[in-house]
Design a protein around this motif. Sequence first.
Motif, PDB file in Angstrom:
ATOM      1  N   LYS A 111      12.157 -15.579   9.851  1.00  0.00           N
ATOM      2  CA  LYS A 111      11.508 -14.528  10.654  1.00  0.00           C
ATOM      3  C   LYS A 111      11.941 -13.127  10.193  1.00  0.00           C
ATOM      4  CE  LYS A 111       8.853 -16.877  13.439  1.00  0.00           C
ATOM      5  NZ  LYS A 111       8.578 -17.931  12.465  1.00  0.00           N
ATOM      6  N   ILE A 112      11.851 -12.894   8.886  1.00  0.00           N
ATOM      7  CA  ILE A 112      12.255 -11.594   8.327  1.00  0.00           C
ATOM      8  C   ILE A 112      11.396 -10.479   8.900  1.00  0.00           C
ATOM      9  CG2 ILE A 112      13.178 -12.524   6.155  1.00  0.00           C
ATOM     10  CD1 ILE A 112      10.474 -11.520   4.854  1.00  0.00           C
ATOM     11  N   ARG A 113      11.972  -9.285   8.974  1.00  0.00           N
ATOM     12  CA  ARG A 113      11.255  -8.108   9.480  1.00  0.00           C
ATOM     13  C   ARG A 113      11.050  -7.064   8.396  1.00  0.00           C
ATOM     14  NH1 ARG A 113       9.087  -8.530  14.692  1.00  0.00           N
ATOM     15  NH2 ARG A 113      10.062 -10.398  15.536  1.00  0.00           N
ATOM     16  N   GLN A 114      11.559  -7.332   7.204  1.00  0.00           N
ATOM     17  CA  GLN A 114      11.437  -6.343   6.125  1.00  0.00           C
ATOM     18  C   GLN A 114      11.474  -7.063   4.786  1.00  0.00           C
ATOM     19  OE1 GLN A 114      14.914  -4.180   4.513  1.00  0.00           O
ATOM     20  NE2 GLN A 114      14.051  -2.355   5.486  1.00  0.00           N
ATOM     21  N   VAL A 115      10.628  -6.601   3.872  1.00  0.00           N
ATOM     22  CA  VAL A 115      10.763  -7.032   2.477  1.00  0.00           C
ATOM     23  C   VAL A 115      11.076  -5.782   1.662  1.00  0.00           C
ATOM     24  CG1 VAL A 115       8.237  -7.023   2.142  1.00  0.00           C
ATOM     25  CG2 VAL A 115       9.682  -8.235   0.531  1.00  0.00           C
ATOM     26  N   LEU A 116      12.216  -5.833   0.970  1.00  0.00           N
ATOM     27  CA  LEU A 116      12.667  -4.712   0.129  1.00  0.00           C
ATOM     28  C   LEU A 116      12.215  -5.013  -1.292  1.00  0.00           C
ATOM     29  CD1 LEU A 116      14.298  -2.295  -0.824  1.00  0.00           C
ATOM     30  CD2 LEU A 116      16.387  -3.540  -0.333  1.00  0.00           C
ATOM     31  N   ILE A 117      11.267  -4.218  -1.771  1.00  0.00           N
ATOM     32  CA  ILE A 117      10.612  -4.513  -3.046  1.00  0.00           C
ATOM     33  C   ILE A 117      11.130  -3.564  -4.122  1.00  0.00           C
ATOM     34  CG2 ILE A 117       8.371  -4.605  -4.221  1.00  0.00           C
ATOM     35  CD1 ILE A 117       7.144  -5.142  -1.409  1.00  0.00           C
ATOM     36  N   GLN A 118      11.857  -4.125  -5.085  1.00  0.00           N
ATOM     37  CA  GLN A 118      12.388  -3.321  -6.180  1.00  0.00           C
ATOM     38  C   GLN A 118      12.372  -4.128  -7.470  1.00  0.00           C
ATOM     39  OE1 GLN A 118      16.291  -2.087  -4.518  1.00  0.00           O
ATOM     40  NE2 GLN A 118      15.481  -0.019  -4.603  1.00  0.00           N
ATOM     41  N   GLY A 119      12.171  -3.413  -8.574  1.00  0.00           N
ATOM     42  CA  GLY A 119      12.196  -4.092  -9.867  1.00  0.00           C
ATOM     43  C   GLY A 119      12.474  -3.118 -10.989  1.00  0.00           C
ATOM     44  N   GLY A 120      12.247  -3.583 -12.200  1.00  0.00           N
ATOM     45  CA  GLY A 120      12.459  -2.718 -13.360  1.00  0.00           C
ATOM     46  C   GLY A 120      11.313  -1.742 -13.552  1.00  0.00           C
ATOM     47  N   HIS A 121      11.468  -0.871 -14.538  1.00  0.00           N
ATOM     48  CA  HIS A 121      10.398   0.076 -14.878  1.00  0.00           C
ATOM     49  C   HIS A 121       9.529  -0.596 -15.929  1.00  0.00           C
ATOM     50  CE1 HIS A 121      13.588   3.262 -13.726  1.00  0.00           C
ATOM     51  NE2 HIS A 121      12.972   2.773 -12.675  1.00  0.00           N
ATOM     52  N   ASN A 122       8.524  -1.311 -15.433  1.00  0.00           N
ATOM     53  CA  ASN A 122       7.710  -2.171 -16.294  1.00  0.00           C
ATOM     54  C   ASN A 122       6.419  -1.448 -16.671  1.00  0.00           C
ATOM     55  OD1 ASN A 122       6.108  -4.169 -17.418  1.00  0.00           O
ATOM     56  ND2 ASN A 122       6.818  -5.756 -16.026  1.00  0.00           N
ATOM     57  N   PRO A 123       6.268  -1.049 -17.953  1.00  0.00           N
ATOM     58  CA  PRO A 123       5.093  -0.263 -18.351  1.00  0.00           C
ATOM     59  C   PRO A 123       3.794  -1.074 -18.389  1.00  0.00           C
ATOM     60  CG  PRO A 123       6.439  -0.770 -20.275  1.00  0.00           C
ATOM     61  CD  PRO A 123       7.188  -1.278 -19.087  1.00  0.00           C
ATOM     62  N   ASN A 124       3.904  -2.392 -18.172  1.00  0.00           N
ATOM     63  CA  ASN A 124       2.703  -3.243 -18.217  1.00  0.00           C
ATOM     64  C   ASN A 124       2.050  -3.418 -16.847  1.00  0.00           C
ATOM     65  OD1 ASN A 124       3.255  -3.787 -20.997  1.00  0.00           O
ATOM     66  ND2 ASN A 124       4.818  -5.240 -20.341  1.00  0.00           N
ATOM     67  N   LEU A 125       2.636  -2.819 -15.818  1.00  0.00           N
ATOM     68  CA  LEU A 125       2.085  -3.013 -14.466  1.00  0.00           C
ATOM     69  C   LEU A 125       1.316  -1.778 -14.015  1.00  0.00           C
ATOM     70  CD1 LEU A 125       5.092  -4.775 -12.665  1.00  0.00           C
ATOM     71  CD2 LEU A 125       3.041  -5.824 -13.641  1.00  0.00           C
ATOM     72  N   SER A 126       0.091  -2.004 -13.575  1.00  0.00           N
ATOM     73  CA  SER A 126      -0.744  -0.893 -13.095  1.00  0.00           C
ATOM     74  C   SER A 126      -0.513  -0.687 -11.600  1.00  0.00           C
ATOM     75  CB  SER A 126      -2.221  -1.222 -13.336  1.00  0.00           C
ATOM     76  OG  SER A 126      -2.597  -2.293 -12.464  1.00  0.00           O
ATOM     77  N   LEU A 127      -1.054   0.395 -11.088  1.00  0.00           N
ATOM     78  CA  LEU A 127      -0.970   0.694  -9.656  1.00  0.00           C
ATOM     79  C   LEU A 127      -1.584  -0.437  -8.825  1.00  0.00           C
ATOM     80  CD1 LEU A 127      -0.359   2.685  -7.327  1.00  0.00           C
ATOM     81  CD2 LEU A 127      -2.561   3.775  -7.809  1.00  0.00           C
ATOM     82  N   GLU A 128      -2.655  -1.049  -9.350  1.00  0.00           N
ATOM     83  CA  GLU A 128      -3.358  -2.111  -8.604  1.00  0.00           C
ATOM     84  C   GLU A 128      -2.422  -3.278  -8.271  1.00  0.00           C
ATOM     85  OE1 GLU A 128      -4.848  -0.446 -11.073  1.00  0.00           O
ATOM     86  OE2 GLU A 128      -6.367   0.506  -9.803  1.00  0.00           O
ATOM     87  N   TYR A 129      -1.493  -3.585  -9.167  1.00  0.00           N
ATOM     88  CA  TYR A 129      -0.536  -4.679  -8.928  1.00  0.00           C
ATOM     89  C   TYR A 129       0.209  -4.443  -7.611  1.00  0.00           C
ATOM     90  CZ  TYR A 129       3.748  -7.508  -9.606  1.00  0.00           C
ATOM     91  OH  TYR A 129       4.798  -8.374  -9.454  1.00  0.00           O
ATOM     92  N   TYR A 130       0.696  -3.221  -7.435  1.00  0.00           N
ATOM     93  CA  TYR A 130       1.457  -2.871  -6.231  1.00  0.00           C
ATOM     94  C   TYR A 130       0.546  -2.804  -5.010  1.00  0.00           C
ATOM     95  CZ  TYR A 130       4.802  -1.575  -9.860  1.00  0.00           C
ATOM     96  OH  TYR A 130       5.635  -1.604 -10.947  1.00  0.00           O
ATOM     97  N   GLU A 131      -0.628  -2.198  -5.199  1.00  0.00           N
ATOM     98  CA  GLU A 131      -1.566  -2.077  -4.071  1.00  0.00           C
ATOM     99  C   GLU A 131      -1.938  -3.455  -3.524  1.00  0.00           C
ATOM    100  OE1 GLU A 131      -4.093   2.002  -4.656  1.00  0.00           O
ATOM    101  OE2 GLU A 131      -4.577   0.377  -6.045  1.00  0.00           O
ATOM    102  N   GLU A 132      -2.248  -4.363  -4.424  1.00  0.00           N
ATOM    103  CA  GLU A 132      -2.648  -5.715  -3.992  1.00  0.00           C
ATOM    104  C   GLU A 132      -1.490  -6.429  -3.288  1.00  0.00           C
ATOM    105  OE1 GLU A 132      -4.249  -7.793  -7.364  1.00  0.00           O
ATOM    106  OE2 GLU A 132      -5.855  -6.323  -7.636  1.00  0.00           O
ATOM    107  N   ALA A 133      -0.279  -6.264  -3.822  1.00  0.00           N
ATOM    108  CA  ALA A 133       0.889  -6.915  -3.208  1.00  0.00           C
ATOM    109  C   ALA A 133       1.140  -6.373  -1.804  1.00  0.00           C
ATOM    110  CB  ALA A 133       2.124  -6.713  -4.088  1.00  0.00           C
ATOM    111  N   PHE A 134       1.109  -5.037  -1.657  1.00  0.00           N
ATOM    112  CA  PHE A 134       1.386  -4.435  -0.346  1.00  0.00           C
ATOM    113  C   PHE A 134       0.299  -4.788   0.666  1.00  0.00           C
ATOM    114  CE2 PHE A 134       3.877  -0.679  -2.465  1.00  0.00           C
ATOM    115  CZ  PHE A 134       4.827  -1.586  -2.897  1.00  0.00           C
ATOM    116  N   GLN A 135      -0.962  -4.729   0.214  1.00  0.00           N
ATOM    117  CA  GLN A 135      -2.074  -5.066   1.122  1.00  0.00           C
ATOM    118  C   GLN A 135      -1.942  -6.500   1.617  1.00  0.00           C
ATOM    119  OE1 GLN A 135      -5.316  -4.121  -1.501  1.00  0.00           O
ATOM    120  NE2 GLN A 135      -5.401  -1.974  -0.880  1.00  0.00           N
TER     121      GLN A 135
END
Length: 372
Positions: A111-135
């Motif tokens: 029953k987590i109340r937070q997901v802390l999302i962190q990673g490396g500085h990956n030049p192969n990931l577009s903004l859409e990757y993050y948008e889709e994950a958060f949505q």
Amino acid sequence: MSQLTEQIHSSDIGDILDHSLSGQRPSKEECLRLLESEDVQLMGLVAGYLTQKQFGKKASFVNNIILNYTNVCVTDCKFCAFYRSPGAKDSYTLSLEEIEARVKTSWEMFKIRQVLIQGGHNPNLSLEYYEEAFQMIRKKFPQVGVHGLSTSEIDMISRVEKSSTKEILSRLKESGLQSIPGAGAEILVDTVKDVISPKKISSDEWIRIMHEAHSLGIPGSATMMYGHVESNRDIAEHFSKIVSLQEKTKGFMAFIPWSFEPNNTLMQKESLVNFGAGGTQLLKMIAISRLMLDGLIPHIQSSWLTNGIGMAQLALQYGADDFGGTLIGEEVVSCTGARSTELTDKRIIDSIRQIGYSVEERDNFYNPVRMH
């Protein structure tokens, strides 16, 4: 209180502590005096008194996971044992399905109340990757807060997209980003950054991107990674910059001082730092954090991750009011082999109760979920 007053009057930092008790925050030069003082116990008594005045004998924690979505990174900071270069054999990036599976399991089991999302500085990931994950997270798990992406990750996305960081933040907020962790600050002095993370954003950039986030209504945490090549004057400068930004924006919910863990890092290999800073330094940093930020940033975290549970219990008596998170799935500090980097909520609750404090489970915004 009268006994405390006597101790204060006979201390070399008594004037500073006296002012703190009457609601006056230390200046940068006074911060330096605190850092150079050996009177850690007295600082802790005053910081603990200020904390209990505000929160009583209560400590909070959040049931959360860390989602290290990729270890691919082109910034290769010397203090990091987690990153892998693009194309490395053991590099990875989680798919949307893998992210969903991790959050789903964590919600169902803990029953987590937070997901802390962190990673490396990956030049192969577009903004859409993050948008889709958060949505996806906000839609399918509405009770789970999205606390993610350091300022330097946001800078990386803006360079990939050839767009401004403010535009990136705005779109991430629309997708479900609710708050920003303070990672990437380390010490907000460029002569320090030039040694430990020369490819990462500058101190001014960190401040600027945080300012933009706050202006868009995205609150965050501020952090400080100490115990490497910084001087006391650098630490005082770091506090001064955090105070200055918070006075303008009121956007920081918490401050988290944590000690650098040198194992398996380039800094240890190059003999820049051989050992962690240790327990006394942690308690000093926690106490000074409360003295410097009292009435300005409400919450100070106990920093159990690099110091262990016993030190975190002491930290709660030296000015911290929040234990932090359960951090299930943490992969960055665990790469140093320092210690187990996961805690169940039961272990946190037991640890807080052991020192006679009551326990409040909170959400991403420090709102109470329930008392234990």
